[in-house]
Design an enzyme around this catalytic site. Structure first.
Site: not given
Ligand code: PBG
Length: 317
Positions: A186, A239, A224, A265, A196, A121, A304, A113
């Site tokens: 995820k 996640k 999964e 994030s 993003r 992705c 973070y 992505c």
């Molecule tokens: C890539 C990815 C993402 C995150 C980690 N790897 C973004 C998404 O799936 O859109 C998010 C990490 C975060 O929000 O800190 N696919």
């Protein structure tokens, strides 16, 4: 048993340590100097020239691992910069490894992505994300990261069958000791918004709900994770973390695998915003959140807050 801190610390069940932490780093091919990420105060996109110093700082704080995300100069339909041996992540990994060797575990995020012009992705055809054609590209990306020196590759794309494909490709290329940390459960989450922005990876059309999980589902998370373990994942991830503590617990109890949780994030941004407003005390809130993620069952926490936490723990030891 709660009367004094000495007694409380004797009976405490969960203790957060630096070894629990994994620090995410963004490396951006388009900049010359670090740029602060607007929605993630205190976090930066780094130019390649700064990754060695960043790695040294992380090592000196006693954090054992980093996970790297790349922002390439050129994006295209198939994300070819993701598997370019001279790509931004490949160069960042080799510079970091050259600087710190085995003092730092280098994990790479394996996904398209950040590298595709449409921000999805996987490979897109007629507005649909194609699972199987994407697997080849992810495998190439993982091998290129291993070639550069990555210790662990972490596929975050959520395509079906990618762990098996990546394992096979790594073994064929002679990287049998490179481990796989799969983003196994995820969710299609609104907590990824600030990431993003940081990685310039928001999908140009639609959303990720056709490949990331429905937040309403827990049994599906177990399926999964089961599949990824069968396919060869060495470690599994849940996640986001905070809104999914029940999933962390169930995954840990069911599979007893090394289990990671991503304190994403949006979770970071909420804490930073509330503390900037003076509504909460940042340090005690962060320690409480991370301790709860560990208590739920996580062995590793991608966060973070890692550098702050490492320095706070240092002082309290
Ligand atoms: C890539 C990815 C993402 C995150 C980690 N790897 C973004 C998404 O799936 O859109 C998010 C990490 C975060 O929000 O800190 N696919």
């Amino acid at each position: 048993m709660r009367r004094t801190e000495k007694i409380r610390s004797m009976v405490r069940e969960t203790v957060l340590t630096k070894n629990d932490l994994i620090y995410p780093i963004f490396v951006d091919e388009t900049i010359e100097e670090r740029v602060e990420i607007g929605s993630m105060p205190g976090q930066y996109r780094l130019p390649l020239s700064e990754v060695r110093d960043e790695a040294l700082e992380v090592v000196s704080l006693g954090i054992p691992a980093v996970i790297l995300f790349g922002i390439p100069e050129h994006k295209d339909e198939v994300g070819s910069e993701a598997y370019n041996s001279e790509g931004i992540i490949q160069r960042a990994v080799s510079e970091i490894k050259d600087e710190v060797g085995d003092d730092l575990v280098v994990i790479t995020d394996v996904c398209l992505c950040e590298y595709t012009s449409h921000g999805h992705c996987g490979v897109v055809e007629d507005g649909e994300i194609l699972n199987d054609p994407t697997l080849e590209l992810l495998a190439k990306e993982a091998v290129s990261h291993a070639e550069a020196g990555a210790d662990i590759v972490a596929p975050s794309d959520m395509m079906d069958g990618r762990v098996a494909k990546i394992r096979e490709a790594l073994d064929d290329a002679g990287y049998k000791n490179v481990a796989i940390l799969s983003y196994a459960a995820k969710y299609a989450s609104s907590f990824y918004g600030p990431f993003r922005d940081a990685a310039k990876s928001a999908p140009a059309f639609g959303d990720r709900r056709s490949y990331q999980m429905d937040p309403a589902n827990a049994n599906e998370a177990l399926r999964e994770v089961y599949l990824d373990i069968q396919e060869g994942a060495d470690m599994v991830m849940v996640k986001p973390a905070l809104a999914y503590l029940d999933i962390i617990t169930r995954v840990k109890e069911r599979f007893r695998m090394p289990t990671a949780a991503y304190n994403v994030s949006g979770e970071y941004a909420m804490v930073k915003a509330a503390s900037a407003m003076g509504y909460v005390d940042e340090k005690s809130l962060v320690l409480e959140i991370l301790t709860s993620i560990k208590r739920a069952g996580a062995d590793m926490i991608l966060t973070y807050h890692a550098k702050d936490v490492a320095s706070w723990l240092e002082r309290s030891e």
